[in-house]
Motif scaffolding. Structure first.
Motif, short mmCIF file in Angstrom:
data_model
loop_
_atom_site.label_atom_id
_atom_site.label_comp_id
_atom_site.label_asym_id
_atom_site.label_seq_id
_atom_site.Cartn_x
_atom_site.Cartn_y
_atom_site.Cartn_z
N SER A 92 0.84 -1.20 0.00
CA SER A 92 0.00 0.00 0.00
C SER A 92 0.87 1.25 0.00
O SER A 92 0.61 2.20 -0.74
CB SER A 92 -0.92 0.04 1.22
N ASN A 98 -5.74 -2.20 0.14
CA ASN A 98 -6.53 -1.74 1.28
C ASN A 98 -7.65 -2.73 1.61
O ASN A 98 -7.91 -2.99 2.77
CB ASN A 98 -7.09 -0.34 1.02
N GLN A 135 -6.20 0.29 -3.91
CA GLN A 135 -7.55 -0.12 -3.50
C GLN A 135 -7.59 -1.61 -3.17
O GLN A 135 -8.19 -2.01 -2.18
CB GLN A 135 -8.56 0.22 -4.59
#
Length: 101
Positions: free
Chosen positions: A38, A65, A62
């Motif tokens: 990330s 996460n 995304q």
């Protein structure tokens, strides 16, 4: 015979606790890897001027996460399972120690 059965129950609980702790360590390693990924994706988004590169990094961010959220929930579940396993283990062990010493 009762002492043997109690010992077998304690051993089974110990094995289960060790299995859950191994799973927990594995999930924690996966979470750390997802966190690093990330951070790398965030750096790419900030550093790149190329829209395609930024878009790919945003999709990766995304995805990471979402993976992190899943892993965090799984870790919490494992911690709760370990705690639930330890409670009867502690009760069985103290009862065993008192009864068979």
């Amino acid at each position: 015979m009762a002492a043997h059965d109690a010992g077998m129950r304690i051993h089974a609980i110990e094995d289960d606790i060790r299995d859950q702790e191994r799973a927990l360590r594995d999930k924690e390693r996966q979470l750390e890897k997802a966190r690093k990924s990330s951070a790398a994706a965030q750096s790419t988004i900030l550093a790149s001027n190329d829209p395609t590169t930024r878009a790919r990094a945003l999709l990766d961010l995304q995805s990471r996460n979402a993976e992190r959220n899943t892993l965090e929930r799984e870790i919490e579940g494992l911690k709760h399972r370990i705690e639930r396993l330890r409670q009867p283990f502690d009760q069985n062990r103290s009862g065993f120690d008192t009864k068979y010493r």
